[in-house]
Write a protein that holds these residues in place. Structure first.
Motif, short mmCIF file in Angstrom:
data_model
loop_
_atom_site.label_atom_id
_atom_site.label_comp_id
_atom_site.label_asym_id
_atom_site.label_seq_id
_atom_site.Cartn_x
_atom_site.Cartn_y
_atom_site.Cartn_z
N GLY A 120 36.47 27.63 48.75
CA GLY A 120 35.31 28.09 49.51
C GLY A 120 35.09 29.58 49.50
N TYR A 121 36.01 30.35 48.92
CA TYR A 121 35.85 31.81 48.90
C TYR A 121 34.62 32.19 48.06
N THR A 122 33.82 33.11 48.58
CA THR A 122 32.69 33.67 47.83
C THR A 122 32.66 35.17 48.06
N SER A 123 32.64 35.92 46.98
CA SER A 123 32.59 37.38 47.09
C SER A 123 31.14 37.84 47.23
N GLU A 124 30.98 39.09 47.59
CA GLU A 124 29.66 39.69 47.54
C GLU A 124 29.35 40.02 46.08
N ILE A 125 28.10 40.27 45.77
CA ILE A 125 27.70 40.73 44.43
C ILE A 125 27.84 42.25 44.43
N VAL A 126 28.57 42.78 43.45
CA VAL A 126 28.86 44.21 43.42
C VAL A 126 28.55 44.80 42.05
N THR A 127 28.44 46.10 42.01
CA THR A 127 28.36 46.86 40.76
C THR A 127 29.22 48.11 40.94
N HIS A 128 29.82 48.56 39.88
CA HIS A 128 30.59 49.80 39.88
C HIS A 128 30.81 50.20 38.43
#
Length: 194
Positions: A120-128
């Motif tokens: 069930g883990y979901t990360s945020e959408i990121v950029t770097h």
């Protein structure tokens, strides 16, 4: 061995150049902040000149790090990661666990972790900046890049420019394990960096 020859043996100039470029600073930026000439910074970066510790300290400050960033090297034992003694981090309510695989040494560019994503883990959408490689050791991973969702299973991998919007989730009912390697240190000491 003298202090100067120890510093020479480290090829410190390459480390200074890599740090400067990582911060997107010019030779002039570093020279101004450190109070030395552009020509001298250039000589140091090409390992044609050895700075005094005072000058090296000024350069380190200009680059947002401590002097040890340029003169420390891991011993052979510090280069090895044993599973029983790995440094671990928990994020959230233990839905995401990290085990550090890589060593910290002067000028290192890569970081590597084993990540355990609970069901069930979901990360945020990121950029770097930088790039990442993800290899699925076990379980399933839903990888999102530029809005496109892809399912990866055991043995699958992805290598991508981290400037593209990306995120992960574990849609299964089993924890999954990933090998993550990237050019950003997820747990670097931000007080000493950019």
């Amino acid at each position: 061995m003298t202090e100067a020859s120890e510093i020479t043996g480290l090829k410190m100039g390459q480390t200074i150049r890599a740090r400067r470029k990582k911060l997107k600073l010019t030779l002039n930026d570093v020279a101004d902040a450190a109070g030395i000439s552009i020509g001298y910074v250039s000589l140091i970066e090409r390992d044609k000149a050895i700075p005094t510790l005072i000058t090296l300290s000024s350069i380190a400050k200009a680059l947002g790090v401590g002097i040890e960033f340029f003169v420390s090297r891991p011993t052979p034992n510090e280069c090895v990661s044993h599973s029983a003694g790995r440094q671990q981090f928990l994020m959230g309510k233990s839905q995401l666990r990290y085990e550090r695989l890589g060593a910290n040494f002067a000028g290192h560019e890569l970081s590597s972790f084993i990540m355990i994503l609970e069901p069930g883990y979901t990360s945020e959408i990121v950029t770097h900046s930088g790039e990442e490689v993800v290899f699925v050791l076990s379980g399933q991973l839903e990888l999102t890049i530029d809005g496109d969702k892809m399912m990866l299973g055991e043995g699958d991998s992805a290598h991508y420019d981290a400037a593209r919007p990306h995120g992960w989730s574990n849609p299964s009912d089993q924890a999954n394990r990933l090998l993550w390697t990237g050019t950003i240190d997820l747990f670097e000491d931000r007080s000493r960096s950019d």
